[in-house]
Design a protein around this motif. Structure first.
Motif, PDB file in Angstrom:
ATOM      1  N   TYR A   1       0.796  -1.220   0.000  1.00 62.71           N
ATOM      2  CA  TYR A   1       0.000   0.000   0.000  1.00 62.71           C
ATOM      3  C   TYR A   1       0.832   1.275   0.000  1.00 62.71           C
ATOM      4  N   GLY A   2       2.133   1.142   0.198  1.00 64.19           N
ATOM      5  CA  GLY A   2       2.994   2.311   0.167  1.00 64.19           C
ATOM      6  C   GLY A   2       2.977   3.143   1.425  1.00 64.19           C
ATOM      7  N   HIS A   3       2.411   2.608   2.501  1.00 64.52           N
ATOM      8  CA  HIS A   3       2.395   3.327   3.772  1.00 64.52           C
ATOM      9  C   HIS A   3       2.424   2.315   4.915  1.00 64.52           C
ATOM     10  N   ARG A   4       2.535   2.843   6.160  1.00 64.50           N
ATOM     11  CA  ARG A   4       2.736   1.978   7.330  1.00 64.50           C
ATOM     12  C   ARG A   4       1.461   1.693   8.104  1.00 64.50           C
ATOM     13  N   ASP A   5       0.343   2.255   7.722  1.00 71.24           N
ATOM     14  CA  ASP A   5      -0.816   2.238   8.603  1.00 71.24           C
ATOM     15  C   ASP A   5      -1.714   1.018   8.443  1.00 71.24           C
ATOM     16  N   SER A   6      -1.183  -0.062   7.872  1.00 69.34           N
ATOM     17  CA  SER A   6      -1.915  -1.322   7.815  1.00 69.34           C
ATOM     18  C   SER A   6      -1.127  -2.388   8.565  1.00 69.34           C
ATOM     19  N   LEU A   7      -1.811  -3.439   8.957  1.00 66.80           N
ATOM     20  CA  LEU A   7      -1.172  -4.576   9.627  1.00 66.80           C
ATOM     21  C   LEU A   7      -1.519  -5.814   8.819  1.00 66.80           C
ATOM     22  N   ASP A   8      -0.767  -6.005   7.747  1.00 67.20           N
ATOM     23  CA  ASP A   8      -1.024  -7.072   6.769  1.00 67.20           C
ATOM     24  C   ASP A   8       0.172  -8.021   6.785  1.00 67.20           C
ATOM     25  N   PHE A   9       0.047  -9.118   7.523  1.00 67.21           N
ATOM     26  CA  PHE A   9       1.190  -9.999   7.773  1.00 67.21           C
ATOM     27  C   PHE A   9       1.104 -11.283   6.953  1.00 67.21           C
ATOM     28  N   HIS A  10       2.282 -11.828   6.684  1.00 70.10           N
ATOM     29  CA  HIS A  10       2.345 -13.207   6.186  1.00 70.10           C
ATOM     30  C   HIS A  10       3.516 -13.911   6.869  1.00 70.10           C
ATOM     31  N   LEU A  11       3.383 -15.220   7.015  1.00 70.97           N
ATOM     32  CA  LEU A  11       4.438 -16.002   7.662  1.00 70.97           C
ATOM     33  C   LEU A  11       5.626 -16.085   6.718  1.00 70.97           C
ATOM     34  N   SER A  12       6.693 -15.358   7.064  1.00 67.21           N
ATOM     35  CA  SER A  12       7.860 -15.273   6.191  1.00 67.21           C
ATOM     36  C   SER A  12       8.865 -16.385   6.470  1.00 67.21           C
ATOM     37  N   GLU A  13       9.083 -16.686   7.758  1.00 61.43           N
ATOM     38  CA  GLU A  13      10.016 -17.751   8.131  1.00 61.43           C
ATOM     39  C   GLU A  13       9.405 -18.579   9.247  1.00 61.43           C
ATOM     40  N   ARG A  14       9.550 -19.880   9.149  1.00 61.40           N
ATOM     41  CA  ARG A  14       9.013 -20.779  10.162  1.00 61.40           C
ATOM     42  C   ARG A  14      10.034 -21.055  11.259  1.00 61.40           C
ATOM     43  N   CYS A  15      11.251 -20.600  11.067  1.00 63.33           N
ATOM     44  CA  CYS A  15      12.310 -20.919  12.033  1.00 63.33           C
ATOM     45  C   CYS A  15      13.311 -19.767  12.073  1.00 63.33           C
ATOM     46  N   TRP A  16      12.869 -18.616  12.571  1.00 62.73           N
ATOM     47  CA  TRP A  16      13.746 -17.450  12.606  1.00 62.73           C
ATOM     48  C   TRP A  16      14.977 -17.742  13.448  1.00 62.73           C
ATOM     49  N   GLY A  17      16.153 -17.432  12.904  1.00 65.59           N
ATOM     50  CA  GLY A  17      17.408 -17.578  13.624  1.00 65.59           C
ATOM     51  C   GLY A  17      17.989 -18.970  13.620  1.00 65.59           C
ATOM     52  N   TYR A  18      17.255 -19.956  13.087  1.00 63.49           N
ATOM     53  CA  TYR A  18      17.726 -21.343  12.993  1.00 63.49           C
ATOM     54  C   TYR A  18      18.218 -21.883  14.335  1.00 63.49           C
ATOM     55  N   PHE A  19      17.351 -21.766  15.330  1.00 63.31           N
ATOM     56  CA  PHE A  19      17.632 -22.354  16.634  1.00 63.31           C
ATOM     57  C   PHE A  19      16.323 -22.878  17.196  1.00 63.31           C
ATOM     58  N   SER A  20      16.422 -23.654  18.254  1.00 69.25           N
ATOM     59  CA  SER A  20      15.217 -24.150  18.930  1.00 69.25           C
ATOM     60  C   SER A  20      15.497 -24.235  20.423  1.00 69.25           C
ATOM     61  N   GLU A  21      14.405 -24.324  21.193  1.00 66.66           N
ATOM     62  CA  GLU A  21      14.515 -24.511  22.639  1.00 66.66           C
ATOM     63  C   GLU A  21      14.250 -25.968  22.992  1.00 66.66           C
ATOM     64  N   SER A  22      14.909 -26.413  24.026  1.00 67.48           N
ATOM     65  CA  SER A  22      14.752 -27.784  24.498  1.00 67.48           C
ATOM     66  C   SER A  22      13.319 -28.063  24.920  1.00 67.48           C
ATOM     67  N   GLU A  23      12.892 -29.325  24.706  1.00 63.87           N
ATOM     68  CA  GLU A  23      11.568 -29.729  25.173  1.00 63.87           C
ATOM     69  C   GLU A  23      11.531 -29.807  26.692  1.00 63.87           C
ATOM     70  N   GLU A  24      12.666 -30.019  27.330  1.00 63.23           N
ATOM     71  CA  GLU A  24      12.722 -30.247  28.770  1.00 63.23           C
ATOM     72  C   GLU A  24      12.975 -28.985  29.580  1.00 63.23           C
ATOM     73  N   GLY A  25      13.484 -27.937  28.938  1.00 62.32           N
ATOM     74  CA  GLY A  25      13.832 -26.747  29.707  1.00 62.32           C
ATOM     75  C   GLY A  25      14.095 -25.574  28.793  1.00 62.32           C
ATOM     76  N   ASN A  26      15.123 -24.768  29.153  1.00 64.07           N
ATOM     77  CA  ASN A  26      15.419 -23.592  28.339  1.00 64.07           C
ATOM     78  C   ASN A  26      16.781 -23.699  27.646  1.00 64.07           C
ATOM     79  N   THR A  27      17.269 -24.909  27.456  1.00 64.45           N
ATOM     80  CA  THR A  27      18.500 -25.129  26.691  1.00 64.45           C
ATOM     81  C   THR A  27      18.274 -24.734  25.235  1.00 64.45           C
ATOM     82  N   ILE A  28      19.272 -24.084  24.636  1.00 66.23           N
ATOM     83  CA  ILE A  28      19.181 -23.616  23.258  1.00 66.23           C
ATOM     84  C   ILE A  28      19.982 -24.541  22.346  1.00 66.23           C
TER      85      ILE A  28
END
Length: 760
Positions: free
Chosen positions: A214-241
């Motif tokens: 639209y050429g401006h910032r006043d809309s909130l029109d999103f699409h899922l661009s990446e399913r895994c931003w940063g290529y990391f994950s958190e542990s299923e058991e805790g907060n291990t990266i």
């Protein structure tokens, strides 16, 4: 040097508060009581140090944000306490760089929307220079646009942001327990979103296409661009990266972790790339994830599990939430960290607002810890739960202030993988050192009678002379439903109580004993009334003598009082405050789990029947009507503090703080009667049974229904039906066992949202 100094306000902080009693009755010309919300009663700590914000209500789990509240061109601070959904406005009065000079002004609270849940982020998404509100709603995001002109004002922009997941638009998913990233990540001018996907573990990147489309910032029109931003994950058991996790597309085969995380995106090392600070449910540390990728593709390559490891690492239970905000007006954004865990009893509830000053730049910050109790150390804050009592303990003609609490955070441990936090309760004693009409409360001790030693949770005190020796004894309610008794053996110049007697008179009301000593039946013997977790009142009549009290149970449902609100929980946590008017009539105020305060009359000569619930208490400000609501689990103390004609109120809440309401001439009953009250209409929508197996019934009291929708936790509408009238039956037998949201649209366009549980 950082300066903290009290400043006079240009805007009055007196809120006209009216106790709106019989809104449909015009037989009387005035209400029973009138109040103004007042912040001018001095409170002293450390001999001669006056608190700056004593009556601001305390802090538990705080998120801070910058916005020009009073529209003077200077950024102020809004603090949002998740525990109780409370807004605390702090007006910036600093006149030089590096100065901290804020004034707490509750008169601005009503300018913010009532339905802020989970988190509050103030972000100018449309580029008009005014911060808009992003908050949680129905497994997603709600947005209020800032439309301020001459006064701060918001209007609903969207009830739910959607994002294009592959081929269709559904709600952009987040949970109430998340603090997500809402920021221009790709540098194109519009705000993007980072949020953990529905089952946790990976971060979704939702790109905003407003500028591209639209050429401006006043809309909130999103699409899922990446399913895994940063290529990391958190542990299923805790907060291990785990690094270099490319998160294959078939995520249904993965083992998933619980949801509940906080995120802050900033360039921590000056590389020109956004790094990520990550907090996690049940953990006390903040993790730094350093970005070694490119501006177009983030790739986390390094992990610091104890940020900031170069200074004092974050160690605050549970789920520390980092905020990047300029506190000291030096143009550099600092780091403020406070817990976000939604659970009441997983919060480091006293030293729970850590401020790290930025000694670097905004592009490469260097954080150094300054305090663990920002603003918090300038207010009455007794940890979790504040239960005030007014009593002249030293017989000097001035009411003193006692505050029981649920407890201060003590320790934490994991039991079978689940975080368990322990709390230690105590009673604070503030001596009134002022005059009859000008109270000044000075802290004498935060551990009256040294009860902290015994590691109790939940101490609620009450006082009266129950042995006729001229000295007020103390009975204390405990969380397990039993009572302590402490005999007063004071001398003329020393306040002394004997060691506590446990299981006093074998009274046990089940859970959460909230006692009050009060001569209910007017027989000159003080009786015992006890609020409880259920939200009801137990009545123990004194069948003894003035020299020896004997409390005999009469009923566990006194006056049919029941302050449970099933929209909040299945409990009420009733805290009674009986008073006697100058005409000798008995009145009752009851604090409750939902944060309101309820008012009853028709008590005298009616102890075997139901009391009359006249209403909850309201205030009127600028010709609008608002309920008195002080967070969660309110408690009330009443007494003549500022004048000899009208009683004042002190209201406590679960954030550990107090608010002061000054008594004034009762206002005319016609004031504010015609004002529509959204909260009361919300309370008048009922759904039962809940949980339900096959069908539910929806009823309204005032307005007819137009439409009903049942929505799952992803935001998908499962059932949608037109409704007419005030009664509708719905078949839900086809739903899977789970939690859902039900949205009821009324004929006046008000939309009520509630939770329902389907459980066969």
């Amino acid at each position: 040097m950082i300066q903290l100094r009290l400043c006079y306000k240009k805007r009055s902080t007196l809120l006209l508060v009216l106790l709106l009693i019989s809104v449909n009755s015009f037989s009387q010309s005035t209400h029973d009581y009138g109040f103004v919300k007042y912040v001018g009663v001095p409170v002293v700590h450390n001999k001669d140090s006056f608190l700056l914000y004593p009556w601001s209500g305390g802090m538990n789990n705080i998120q801070m944000a910058s916005i020009d509240i009073d529209l003077d061109g200077i950024k102020d601070i809004v603090a949002f306490d998740v525990h109780g959904r409370r807004i605390l406005p702090f007006i910036n009065k600093a006149d030089k760089e590096g100065e901290i000079n804020y004034v707490y002004d509750p008169s601005y609270v009503h300018l913010f929307p009532e339905d802020i849940n989970g988190f509050l982020q103030l972000i100018d998404f449309d580029g008009d220079g005014k911060e808009d509100i992003f908050t949680y709603e129905n497994a997603g995001l709600k947005v209020y646009k800032n439309v301020s002109d001459t006064v701060l004002q918001f209007e609903l922009f969207t009830e739910q942001i959607t994002s294009k997941y592959y081929n269709s638009y559904i709600n952009l998913f987040c949970t109430e327990g998340d603090y997500i990233v809402i920021k221009d990540i790709d540098g194109d001018g519009d705000v993007d979103v980072l949020a953990f996907w529905a089952l946790g573990k990976y971060i979704d990147y939702h790109k905003n296409q407003s500028v591209e489309k639209y050429g401006h910032r006043d809309s909130l029109d999103f699409h899922l661009s990446e399913r895994c931003w940063g290529y990391f994950s958190e542990s299923e058991e805790g907060n291990t990266i785990y690094l270099n996790d490319y998160c294959d597309n078939d995520q249904s085969t993965k083992t998933h972790r619980h949801t509940g995380s906080t995120m802050l995106l900033l360039d921590e090392n000056g590389s020109g790339l956004y790094d990520l600070l990550l907090g996690d449910m049940d953990y006390s540390n903040l993790v730094l994830l350093s970005n070694g990728g490119t501006k177009d593709s983030a790739h986390i390559t390094e992990v610091d599990m104890h940020f900031p490891s170069y200074d004092v690492p974050i160690d605050i239970y549970s789920m520390p939430c980092p905020i990047f905000i300029d506190i000291d007006n030096d143009g550099l954004k600092d780091l403020v960290v406070s817990p976000l865990d939604l659970a009441y009893l997983k919060s480091e509830n006293f030293n729970s607002v850590w401020w790290y000053k930025n000694f670097g730049t905004n592009e490469k910050p260097q954080f150094r810890l300054q305090t663990k109790s920002l603003f918090q150390d300038q207010m009455i804050d007794v940890g979790a739960g504040a239960y005030p009592v007014l009593y002249d303990i030293d017989n000097d003609g001035l009411l003193d202030l006692f505050i029981g609490n649920y407890g201060y955070f003590d320790t934490a441990t994991f039991i079978n993988g689940i975080l368990k936090c322990y709390y230690t309760a105590s009673i604070a004693y503030y001596k009134n050192t002022g005059t009859v009409n000008q109270p000044v409360f000075q802290l004498i001790t935060d551990d009256f009678c040294n009860l902290r030693y015994y590691k109790y949770t939940s101490l609620l005190p009450t006082f009266s002379d129950i042995n006729n020796d001229g000295k007020a004894d103390m009975i204390v309610g405990l969380n397990d439903g039993t009572l302590l008794y402490l005999k007063n053996i004071s001398t003329d110049d020393t306040l002394i109580f004997e060691e506590a007697v446990t299981n006093y008179q074998n009274i046990d009301i089940g859970d959460f004993a909230a006692p009050q000593l009060f001569d209910l039946d007017k027989d000159s013997l003080v009786d015992l009334i006890i609020g409880n977790k259920k939200g009801q009142l137990c009545y123990y009549k004194n069948t003894g003598t003035k020299n020896q009290a004997v409390f005999t149970k009469i009923t566990d449902n006194l006056g049919d009082v029941d302050v449970r609100d099933y929209d909040e929980s299945y409990f009420g946590y009733s805290v009674p405050c009986f008073i006697r008017t100058s005409q000798g009539e008995t009145r009752l105020w009851v604090g409750a789990e939902n944060g309101y305060v309820y008012y009853y009359d028709h008590i005298d000569n009616n102890l075997n029947a139901g009391f009359n619930l006249k209403d909850s208490m309201f205030y009127v400000f600028e010709n609008m009507r608002y309920p008195i609501r002080e967070g969660y689990r309110t408690a009330v103390a009443c007494g003549f503090l500022t004048n000899e004609k009208y009683p004042d109120l002190i209201v406590g809440n679960f954030a550990g703080g107090l608010s002061f309401y000054k008594g004034i001439t009762p206002p005319d009953t016609t004031i504010g009667i015609q004002v529509f009250n959204k909260i009361k209409e919300s309370e008048n929508v009922n759904i039962y049974p809940n949980p339900a197996a096959k069908a539910i019934t929806v009823t309204t009291a005032t307005f007819n229904m137009k439409q009903i929708e049942i929505v799952d936790i992803t935001g998908k509408v499962i059932i949608k039906t037109l409704a007419r009238g005030k009664h509708t039956d719905m078949d839900i037998s086809g739903l899977h066992n789970s939690m859902y949201f039900i949205k009821i649209t009324l004929e006046n366009q008000l939309v009520i949202t509630k939770k329902i549980i389907k459980n066969d």
